[in-house]
Design a protein around this motif. Structure first.
Motif, PDB file in Angstrom:
ATOM      1  N   HIS A 216       0.829  -1.207   0.000  1.00 14.77           N
ATOM      2  CA  HIS A 216       0.000   0.000   0.000  1.00 14.77           C
ATOM      3  C   HIS A 216       0.863   1.257   0.000  1.00 14.77           C
ATOM      4  N   ASN A 217       2.174   1.078   0.061  1.00 15.27           N
ATOM      5  CA  ASN A 217       3.110   2.204   0.048  1.00 15.27           C
ATOM      6  C   ASN A 217       3.427   2.553  -1.406  1.00 15.27           C
ATOM      7  N   GLU A 218       2.780   3.597  -1.899  1.00 15.53           N
ATOM      8  CA  GLU A 218       2.916   3.954  -3.308  1.00 15.53           C
ATOM      9  C   GLU A 218       4.351   4.274  -3.694  1.00 15.53           C
ATOM     10  N   LEU A 219       5.047   4.999  -2.851  1.00 19.34           N
ATOM     11  CA  LEU A 219       6.403   5.398  -3.200  1.00 19.34           C
ATOM     12  C   LEU A 219       7.353   4.208  -3.210  1.00 19.34           C
ATOM     13  N   LEU A 220       7.086   3.225  -2.355  1.00 23.97           N
ATOM     14  CA  LEU A 220       7.885   1.996  -2.387  1.00 23.97           C
ATOM     15  C   LEU A 220       7.666   1.263  -3.709  1.00 23.97           C
ATOM     16  N   VAL A 221       6.416   1.157  -4.144  1.00 18.81           N
ATOM     17  CA  VAL A 221       6.117   0.504  -5.419  1.00 18.81           C
ATOM     18  C   VAL A 221       6.775   1.259  -6.566  1.00 18.81           C
ATOM     19  N   ARG A 222       6.708   2.590  -6.520  1.00 23.14           N
ATOM     20  CA  ARG A 222       7.316   3.392  -7.588  1.00 23.14           C
ATOM     21  C   ARG A 222       8.825   3.198  -7.643  1.00 23.14           C
ATOM     22  N   ASP A 223       9.445   2.937  -6.494  1.00 22.68           N
ATOM     23  CA  ASP A 223      10.903   2.785  -6.451  1.00 22.68           C
ATOM     24  C   ASP A 223      11.371   1.463  -7.065  1.00 22.68           C
ATOM     25  N   VAL A 224      10.581   0.394  -6.907  1.00 21.55           N
ATOM     26  CA  VAL A 224      11.098  -0.925  -7.290  1.00 21.55           C
ATOM     27  C   VAL A 224      10.383  -1.550  -8.486  1.00 21.55           C
ATOM     28  N   ALA A 225       9.160  -1.108  -8.809  1.00 23.39           N
ATOM     29  CA  ALA A 225       8.374  -1.772  -9.856  1.00 23.39           C
ATOM     30  C   ALA A 225       8.482  -1.041 -11.190  1.00 23.39           C
ATOM     31  N   GLN A 226       8.342  -1.793 -12.264  1.00 20.16           N
ATOM     32  CA  GLN A 226       8.299  -1.213 -13.608  1.00 20.16           C
ATOM     33  C   GLN A 226       6.882  -1.215 -14.169  1.00 20.16           C
ATOM     34  N   ARG A 227       6.063  -2.154 -13.698  1.00 20.22           N
ATOM     35  CA  ARG A 227       4.669  -2.232 -14.115  1.00 20.22           C
ATOM     36  C   ARG A 227       3.793  -2.445 -12.897  1.00 20.22           C
ATOM     37  N   CYS A 228       2.488  -2.224 -13.074  1.00 20.10           N
ATOM     38  CA  CYS A 228       1.554  -2.338 -11.959  1.00 20.10           C
ATOM     39  C   CYS A 228       0.327  -3.132 -12.386  1.00 20.10           C
ATOM     40  N   LEU A 229      -0.152  -3.974 -11.464  1.00 15.16           N
ATOM     41  CA  LEU A 229      -1.415  -4.675 -11.657  1.00 15.16           C
ATOM     42  C   LEU A 229      -2.382  -4.158 -10.601  1.00 15.16           C
ATOM     43  N   LEU A 230      -3.387  -3.411 -11.047  1.00 16.51           N
ATOM     44  CA  LEU A 230      -4.388  -2.845 -10.142  1.00 16.51           C
ATOM     45  C   LEU A 230      -5.540  -3.827 -10.005  1.00 16.51           C
ATOM     46  N   MET A 231      -5.863  -4.203  -8.764  1.00 12.25           N
ATOM     47  CA  MET A 231      -6.955  -5.145  -8.517  1.00 12.25           C
ATOM     48  C   MET A 231      -8.115  -4.443  -7.830  1.00 12.25           C
ATOM     49  N   GLN A 232      -9.308  -4.698  -8.341  1.00  8.73           N
ATOM     50  CA  GLN A 232     -10.543  -4.146  -7.792  1.00  8.73           C
ATOM     51  C   GLN A 232     -11.595  -5.247  -7.806  1.00  8.73           C
ATOM     52  N   HIS A 233     -12.027  -5.673  -6.598  1.00 16.39           N
ATOM     53  CA  HIS A 233     -13.075  -6.693  -6.481  1.00 16.39           C
ATOM     54  C   HIS A 233     -12.717  -7.967  -7.250  1.00 16.39           C
ATOM     55  N   GLY A 234     -11.440  -8.360  -7.197  1.00 12.91           N
ATOM     56  CA  GLY A 234     -10.999  -9.586  -7.831  1.00 12.91           C
ATOM     57  C   GLY A 234     -10.577  -9.434  -9.276  1.00 12.91           C
TER      58      GLY A 234
END
Length: 411
Positions: A216-234
């Motif tokens: 849930h730490n956005e800045l941590l994700v921004r530091d290490v990830a190149q892509r994102c998978l957003l999940m909503q209700h499965g």
């Protein structure tokens, strides 16, 4: 670096039942159908009291890549990670994993509480396929990275949640993993350990490991990830742009009118709404350490109102609060008129070290939030030729001008 695919997920779905008795009955029916070799079409349909925890998720991850998994609590992130780790089976779809998998899914999972930290290291490493001699060779590195030299012979049941996370993460990354699955394991660590983990994940990626990070730490994700998978209700949406991923995530939160406590404040829309935030350097197109900058905030109010406090907070990429600008006119107040108004925050000689920052802030009146956002703007501070690093908690001197009524489109 090789483009070998280490994780391939195709149309994966998983459903659960809200009712315990029905869940047991469904489980017996499904097990009986499998034993008898019957195909049961019910796997693709929801029965009474069932819901999709994960529905039709697809993605693939190559060597050296990191995928950030984001979404609200209960969106299906942990369920997906458990399926990737083989702890539970999907009801439909395929998951193909290539290489050795290290997972940090549940805090303290895999540790025997009555065994010491030393004994648990040997047990966990043997589960990952290492013999006694190989564990001895890596033992000192594991303990040093975890920072548990003084407690390694204490029972794990006496460890704090942070110590559990330290030991679990250290074992996972020192066992030559090809794939690392991390589910909020860094949320309980202190800042020094989080930074150490970020650096370690970067090194593992350079060595060819694939990483799936739930946070849930956005800045941590921004530091290490190149892509994102957003999940909503499965259900899921795969983004190649982190900015688009978090913009969509925040839009979902706003649409659903979520009110939750973040950063000792609230995320909410009240009588004041911020419609745009721009950060400009007065001396160049790029914002550098030492630049004079202006933060321009446009807000609107339907009926006009008074506010007696405006705050602007600067957070760094490790989630650390760096500085707060507070314009407190308690007793006098800002008279914000109906329509659009502009606030100008002028900061001289920006003292922030080079890096990415998140601006949060809003308006209060008599301690009550009139508007608050955990992300008003992302700010990138570039290094100057004579300054490439820096740290510290800063006090920024600023002049806040406003509110200035805005007419027409001159915003």
């Amino acid at each position: 670096m090789s483009t070998e695919t280490l994780i391939k997920v195709e149309g994966v779905s998983k459903k659960f039942c809200r009712d315990l008795k029905k869940s047991l009955w469904y489980g017996m029916k499904d097990l009986g159908s499998e034993i008898l070799g019957h195909r049961h079409e019910e796997k693709s349909k929801l029965r009474a009291e069932e819901f999709w925890a994960v529905k039709d998720v697809s993605f693939q991850l190559n060597r050296g890549e990191c995928l950030g998994l984001i979404g609200r609590n209960g969106a299906g992130k942990t369920t997906l990670l458990r399926m990737l780790n083989g702890l539970i089976r999907p009801d439909s779809g395929q998951i193909k994993m290539h290489g050795r998998v290290s997972a940090l899914i549940a805090l303290g999972a895999g540790f025997h509480p009555l065994l010491t930290g030393r004994e648990n290291i040997f047990v966990n490493a043997s589960i990952l396929g290492f013999n006694h001699r190989e564990v001895i060779k890596r033992f000192d590195e594991i303990v040093t990275f975890a920072g548990l030299e003084d407690f390694i012979d204490s029972p794990v049941q006496n460890y704090s949640s942070g110590m559990h996370a330290r030991l679990g993460f250290s074992i996972a990354v020192h066992c030559d993993p090809d794939i690392i699955l991390i589910d909020e394991a860094l949320a309980v660590g202190d800042m020094e350990f989080v930074i150490k983990c970020i650096n370690c994940v970067g090194q593992l990626r350079q060595q060819g490991a694939a990483v799936v990070l739930v946070s849930h730490n956005e800045l941590l994700v921004r530091d290490v990830a190149q892509r994102c998978l957003l999940m909503q209700h499965g259900e899921s949406i795969l983004f190649s742009s982190l900015d688009d991923a978090f913009l969509t995530y925040r839009t979902h939160l706003t649409v659903e009118n979520v009110v939750r406590r973040v950063e000792n404040g609230l995320v909410r829309n009240g009588p004041i709404r911020v419609t745009s935030v721009d950060v400009e350097s007065t001396d160049s197109e790029t914002i550098h350490h030492g630049s004079d900058i202006t933060v321009k905030i446009i807000c609107t109010s339907d009926a006009g109102c008074k506010t007696d406090e405006f705050e602007l907070r600067f957070w760094n990429s490790s989630g650390q609060l760096i500085s707060t600008i507070c314009a407190n006119n308690s007793g006098y107040g800002f008279d914000i008129q109906a329509g659009a108004s502009r606030f100008m925050i002028k900061i001289s000689a920006l003292a922030l070290a080079p890096g990415r920052y998140r601006l949060a802030g809003g308006f209060k009146r008599q301690g009550q939030f009139q508007f608050w956002s955990t992300e008003l703007k992302q700010l990138e501070v570039a290094p100057t030729p004579w300054h490439n690093s820096g740290s510290g908690i800063l006090i920024l001197e600023a002049i806040v001008e406003g509110p200035i009524p805005v007419e027409g489109k001159n915003v």
